[in-house]
Design a protein around this motif. Structure first.
Motif, PDB file in Angstrom:
ATOM      1  N   VAL A 150       0.831  -1.207   0.000  1.00  0.00           N
ATOM      2  CA  VAL A 150       0.000   0.000   0.000  1.00  0.00           C
ATOM      3  C   VAL A 150       0.862   1.252   0.000  1.00  0.00           C
ATOM      4  CG1 VAL A 150      -1.712   1.289   1.346  1.00  0.00           C
ATOM      5  CG2 VAL A 150      -1.938  -1.171   1.098  1.00  0.00           C
ATOM      6  N   ARG A 151       2.069   1.160   0.525  1.00  0.00           N
ATOM      7  CA  ARG A 151       2.960   2.317   0.603  1.00  0.00           C
ATOM      8  C   ARG A 151       3.746   2.548  -0.685  1.00  0.00           C
ATOM      9  NH1 ARG A 151       5.479   1.232   6.670  1.00  0.00           N
ATOM     10  NH2 ARG A 151       3.616   1.863   7.864  1.00  0.00           N
ATOM     11  N   VAL A 152       3.647   1.637  -1.652  1.00  0.00           N
ATOM     12  CA  VAL A 152       4.319   1.842  -2.931  1.00  0.00           C
ATOM     13  C   VAL A 152       3.790   3.130  -3.557  1.00  0.00           C
ATOM     14  CG1 VAL A 152       4.571   0.936  -5.274  1.00  0.00           C
ATOM     15  CG2 VAL A 152       4.763  -0.605  -3.314  1.00  0.00           C
ATOM     16  N   PRO A 153       4.663   4.020  -4.061  1.00  0.00           N
ATOM     17  CA  PRO A 153       4.213   5.343  -4.527  1.00  0.00           C
ATOM     18  C   PRO A 153       3.062   5.321  -5.526  1.00  0.00           C
ATOM     19  CG  PRO A 153       6.607   5.259  -4.440  1.00  0.00           C
ATOM     20  CD  PRO A 153       6.130   3.876  -4.134  1.00  0.00           C
ATOM     21  N   LEU A 154       3.058   4.362  -6.465  1.00  0.00           N
ATOM     22  CA  LEU A 154       2.043   4.376  -7.501  1.00  0.00           C
ATOM     23  C   LEU A 154       0.831   3.524  -7.155  1.00  0.00           C
ATOM     24  CD1 LEU A 154       2.972   2.041 -10.486  1.00  0.00           C
ATOM     25  CD2 LEU A 154       3.708   1.686  -8.139  1.00  0.00           C
ATOM     26  N   PHE A 155       0.769   2.990  -5.943  1.00  0.00           N
ATOM     27  CA  PHE A 155      -0.238   1.974  -5.632  1.00  0.00           C
ATOM     28  C   PHE A 155      -1.652   2.453  -5.928  1.00  0.00           C
ATOM     29  CE2 PHE A 155      -3.137  -0.177  -2.674  1.00  0.00           C
ATOM     30  CZ  PHE A 155      -2.861  -1.502  -2.970  1.00  0.00           C
ATOM     31  N   TRP A 156      -2.050   3.591  -5.372  1.00  0.00           N
ATOM     32  CA  TRP A 156      -3.431   4.050  -5.537  1.00  0.00           C
ATOM     33  C   TRP A 156      -3.682   4.588  -6.936  1.00  0.00           C
ATOM     34  CZ3 TRP A 156      -6.459   2.061  -2.176  1.00  0.00           C
ATOM     35  CH2 TRP A 156      -5.996   1.798  -0.882  1.00  0.00           C
ATOM     36  N   SER A 200      -6.497   2.909  -9.346  1.00  0.00           N
ATOM     37  CA  SER A 200      -7.530   3.755  -9.953  1.00  0.00           C
ATOM     38  C   SER A 200      -7.592   3.544 -11.465  1.00  0.00           C
ATOM     39  CB  SER A 200      -7.257   5.226  -9.641  1.00  0.00           C
ATOM     40  OG  SER A 200      -7.274   5.464  -8.250  1.00  0.00           O
ATOM     41  N   ILE A 201      -6.422   3.425 -12.096  1.00  0.00           N
ATOM     42  CA  ILE A 201      -6.395   3.200 -13.540  1.00  0.00           C
ATOM     43  C   ILE A 201      -7.047   1.866 -13.884  1.00  0.00           C
ATOM     44  CG2 ILE A 201      -4.885   2.759 -15.516  1.00  0.00           C
ATOM     45  CD1 ILE A 201      -2.935   4.798 -14.357  1.00  0.00           C
ATOM     46  N   PHE A 202      -6.715   0.812 -13.152  1.00  0.00           N
ATOM     47  CA  PHE A 202      -7.315  -0.498 -13.422  1.00  0.00           C
ATOM     48  C   PHE A 202      -8.821  -0.465 -13.189  1.00  0.00           C
ATOM     49  CE2 PHE A 202      -3.045  -2.118 -13.477  1.00  0.00           C
ATOM     50  CZ  PHE A 202      -3.122  -3.267 -14.241  1.00  0.00           C
ATOM     51  N   PHE A 203      -9.257   0.192 -12.137  1.00  0.00           N
ATOM     52  CA  PHE A 203     -10.689   0.283 -11.806  1.00  0.00           C
ATOM     53  C   PHE A 203     -11.452   0.970 -12.936  1.00  0.00           C
ATOM     54  CE2 PHE A 203     -14.273   2.626 -10.036  1.00  0.00           C
ATOM     55  CZ  PHE A 203     -14.920   1.666  -9.269  1.00  0.00           C
ATOM     56  N   ILE A 204     -10.965   2.140 -13.361  1.00  0.00           N
ATOM     57  CA  ILE A 204     -11.688   2.920 -14.370  1.00  0.00           C
ATOM     58  C   ILE A 204     -11.541   2.293 -15.752  1.00  0.00           C
ATOM     59  CG2 ILE A 204     -11.852   5.170 -15.505  1.00  0.00           C
ATOM     60  CD1 ILE A 204     -10.841   6.399 -12.868  1.00  0.00           C
ATOM     61  N   ALA A 216       5.500  -7.672  -6.417  1.00  0.00           N
ATOM     62  CA  ALA A 216       4.787  -7.857  -7.680  1.00  0.00           C
ATOM     63  C   ALA A 216       3.503  -8.655  -7.508  1.00  0.00           C
ATOM     64  CB  ALA A 216       5.706  -8.526  -8.702  1.00  0.00           C
ATOM     65  N   ALA A 217       3.581  -9.792  -6.828  1.00  0.00           N
ATOM     66  CA  ALA A 217       2.394 -10.641  -6.691  1.00  0.00           C
ATOM     67  C   ALA A 217       1.294  -9.936  -5.896  1.00  0.00           C
ATOM     68  CB  ALA A 217       2.766 -11.961  -6.013  1.00  0.00           C
ATOM     69  N   ASN A 218       1.692  -9.240  -4.816  1.00  0.00           N
ATOM     70  CA  ASN A 218       0.694  -8.513  -4.017  1.00  0.00           C
ATOM     71  C   ASN A 218       0.010  -7.426  -4.842  1.00  0.00           C
ATOM     72  OD1 ASN A 218       0.983  -9.876  -1.572  1.00  0.00           O
ATOM     73  ND2 ASN A 218       2.689  -8.596  -0.918  1.00  0.00           N
ATOM     74  N   VAL A 219       0.814  -6.604  -5.526  1.00  0.00           N
ATOM     75  CA  VAL A 219       0.258  -5.466  -6.261  1.00  0.00           C
ATOM     76  C   VAL A 219      -0.578  -5.949  -7.446  1.00  0.00           C
ATOM     77  CG1 VAL A 219       0.807  -3.415  -7.604  1.00  0.00           C
ATOM     78  CG2 VAL A 219       2.075  -3.906  -5.502  1.00  0.00           C
ATOM     79  N   ILE A 220      -0.094  -6.957  -8.183  1.00  0.00           N
ATOM     80  CA  ILE A 220      -0.881  -7.481  -9.304  1.00  0.00           C
ATOM     81  C   ILE A 220      -2.203  -8.049  -8.811  1.00  0.00           C
ATOM     82  CG2 ILE A 220      -0.970  -9.333 -11.026  1.00  0.00           C
ATOM     83  CD1 ILE A 220       1.985  -8.827 -11.571  1.00  0.00           C
ATOM     84  N   GLY A 221      -2.181  -8.689  -7.656  1.00  0.00           N
ATOM     85  CA  GLY A 221      -3.430  -9.186  -7.085  1.00  0.00           C
ATOM     86  C   GLY A 221      -4.429  -8.074  -6.823  1.00  0.00           C
ATOM     87  N   PHE A 222      -3.948  -6.970  -6.247  1.00  0.00           N
ATOM     88  CA  PHE A 222      -4.827  -5.821  -5.992  1.00  0.00           C
ATOM     89  C   PHE A 222      -5.271  -5.168  -7.303  1.00  0.00           C
ATOM     90  CE2 PHE A 222      -2.950  -5.855  -1.643  1.00  0.00           C
ATOM     91  CZ  PHE A 222      -4.145  -5.844  -0.935  1.00  0.00           C
ATOM     92  N   GLN A 223      -4.378  -5.123  -8.292  1.00  0.00           N
ATOM     93  CA  GLN A 223      -4.737  -4.538  -9.581  1.00  0.00           C
ATOM     94  C   GLN A 223      -5.887  -5.312 -10.234  1.00  0.00           C
ATOM     95  OE1 GLN A 223      -0.922  -4.756 -11.494  1.00  0.00           O
ATOM     96  NE2 GLN A 223      -0.390  -2.634 -11.042  1.00  0.00           N
ATOM     97  N   ILE A 224      -5.771  -6.622 -10.245  1.00  0.00           N
ATOM     98  CA  ILE A 224      -6.806  -7.445 -10.872  1.00  0.00           C
ATOM     99  C   ILE A 224      -8.100  -7.377 -10.064  1.00  0.00           C
ATOM    100  CG2 ILE A 224      -7.427  -9.830 -11.437  1.00  0.00           C
ATOM    101  CD1 ILE A 224      -4.550 -10.243 -12.319  1.00  0.00           C
ATOM    102  N   SER A 225      -7.982  -7.269  -8.752  1.00  0.00           N
ATOM    103  CA  SER A 225      -9.184  -7.114  -7.929  1.00  0.00           C
ATOM    104  C   SER A 225      -9.876  -5.785  -8.235  1.00  0.00           C
ATOM    105  CB  SER A 225      -8.805  -7.174  -6.445  1.00  0.00           C
ATOM    106  OG  SER A 225      -8.231  -8.418  -6.114  1.00  0.00           O
TER     107      SER A 225
END
Length: 356
Positions: free
Chosen positions: A169-175, A179-183, A295-304
Motif C-alpha cells: 500500500v505504501r508503494v508510490p504508484l499503488f493508488w 484507480s487506472i485499473f478500476f476505471i 509484484a504478486a501482491n500489487v498485481i493481485g490488488f490490480q486485478i481485484s
C-alpha cells in the motif's frame, strides 16, 4: 438452470455476489498464497476447483450447492488470473503479455460460440458446463505434470519472499495504478455491455447490425493485442500507453455523436484498438515498478480493482439511464477516458512508468 432449480431469473445476482466474493478472496491474497504454494501446484489446484465447480453447476439439484460452487469457481478463477499474470509479467516481455491477453479474447469469443453451437444441435444448457469443466480438470492434470516449468522467478526455486500488504500500500504508484485499473476495466466492459443497447434503443440501428458492431468491438480488442505485441518490440511501453489513452479519448468523443452512424462505428473500433494494450502493458510493467517482492501482491490488488470496476461502473451507467437518456452512457465513457489520461500523465510526471 432457473427452470431446473425452480428459481426466478434474478437469482443470478446471488451467484454473481458469491462468485465475486470468491474471486476477491484469492486475487487480493495472491502474494501470500504464492509464498506458501508453488505456482504450478496453485494452478493445478485452481483449475481442478473451477472444473469441479462447473460440474456442480451442471449436475446439482440443490440451490445452496450451486451458490457454494459459484464461490469456489470465483476463488479458482481469481487464483488463476493473478498467478498467471504474475508469472507472465515476471518472466516475459510486454509483447508476450499482450499476446497472452489476446488469447483471453479468443477464448472469451469462442465460449459463447461453442455453447450456441451445442444448443443449436439439441444439446442441453448444462452440456456446456460439463465440457468446460472437463477441460479445466484436464488443465489441472497438465499443470501437475509440468510443475518444473511454472516458476515466478527464472531461478530454479521461487525463493523471493513477498512483501507485506502494508508495504504494498505504501508503494508510490499503488493508488494511482489501482484507480487506472478500476476505471479502465469499467470502461472496457461498459462499452462491451452497453453499446448494443445504445445502438438499438437510442440510435435506431437494426438489431443484426448492432450485433455486428458489438462483435467488431471485441474483435478489434483481440486483434489490437496481437498487433501491439509486435509494435511493442520496437516502441517503448510508455509511448504505447500514451497512444492508447489518447485513442480512447478520441474514440469516446466520436461515440458521443449520435447523428452520424459511421462516426459511431469508427469510435467503437478506435476504442477497441486503443483499449487493447492497456491492461497487459500495465500488468507487464508492475514488477519493474514495485520490485519482485511486491509484484504478486500489487498485481493481485490490480486485478481485484479491475474486477470491481468492471462490475460497478457499467452498473452505475445503467442506473443513470433511469434519470437521463441512453446517451448518458457515452458521456460517462468520455469522462472516464479523460480521467484515465490524467492519471496516466500523473504517473508519467512522477516517473512511475518506466520507458521500456
Amino acid at each position: 438452470m432457473a427452470v431446473k432449480l425452480d428459481l426466478p431469473l434474478d437469482s443470478l445476482g446471488v451467484l454473481l455476489i458469491s462468485f465475486v466474493t470468491g474471486y476477491l478472496s484469492t486475487s487480493t491474497t495472491s502474494g501470500k498464497i504464492l509464498s506458501r504454494i508453488p505456482l504450478g501446484v496453485l494452478l493445478s489446484i485452481s483449475c481442478a476447483i473451477t472444473g469441479f465447480s462447473l460440474l456442480a453447476y451442471a449436475f446439482s439439484s440443490y440451490w445452496i450447492l450451486v451458490i457454494i460452487a459459484s464461490f469456489f469457481l470465483g476463488a479458482g478463477g481469481g487464483a488463476i488470473d493473478t498467478s498467471i499474470n504474475t508469472f507472465a509479467a515476471s518472466r516475459f516481455s510486454p509483447s508476450v503479455v499482450n499476446w497472452l491477453h489476446a488469447f483471453y479474447g479468443v477464448g472469451a469469443t469462442a465460449g459463447p460460440v461453442i455453447v450456441t453451437w451445442m444448443l443449436s444441435n439439441r444439446k442441453e444448457w448444462y452440456d456446456g458446463y460439463i465440457l468446460v469443466g472437463i477441460t479445466q480438470i484436464s488443465l489441472a492434470v497438465l499443470f501437475l505434470t509440468t510443475l518444473n516449468y511454472w516458476k515466478v522467478s527464472p531461478d530454479s526455486k521461487d525463493s523471493t519472499v513477498p512483501g507485506s500488504f502494508r508495504d504494498a500500500v505504501r508503494v508510490p504508484l499503488f493508488w494511482v495504478t489501482l484507480s487506472i485499473f478500476f476505471i479502465y476495466t469499467g470502461l472496457e466492459m461498459g462499452v462491451g455491455q452497453w453499446i448494443f443497447t445504445i445502438l438499438t434503443e437510442s440510435r435506431g440501428v437494426a438489431v443484426k447490425e448492432a450485433g455486428l458492431w458489438t462483435s467488431s468491438y471485441y474483435g478489434s480488442l483481440t486483434i489490437g493485442r496481437i498487433l501491439f505485441g509486435f509494435i511493442l518490440t520496437r516502441v517503448p511501453v510508455s509511448r504505447v500507453l500514451a497512444w492508447a489513452f489518447s485513442g480512447i479519448l478520441v474514440g469516446t468523443i466520436l461515440l458521443m455523436i449520435p447523428q452520424a452512424t459511421y462516426l459511431t462505428w469508427m469510435g467503437i473500433m478506435i476504442i477497441g484498438l486503443s483499449n487493447a494494450p492497456v491492461f497487459p502493458c500495465l500488468i507487464s510493467m508492475t514488477p519493474k515498478q514495485v520490485g519482485e517482492k511486491q509484484a504478486a501482491n500489487v498485481i493481485g490488488f490490480q486485478i481485484s480493482a479491475a474486477l470491481v470496476g468492471g462490475a460497478l461502473l457499467p452498473a452505475f451507467g445503467g442506473l443513470l439511464t433511469g434519470f437521463f437518456s441512453w446517451e448518458i452512457i457515452p458521456a460517462m465513457f468520455f469522462i472516464e477516458a479523460i480521467v484515465l489520461l490524467l492519471l496516466h500523465l500523473v504517473a508519467r510526471k512522477r516517473r512511475l512508468l518506466p520507458d521500456a
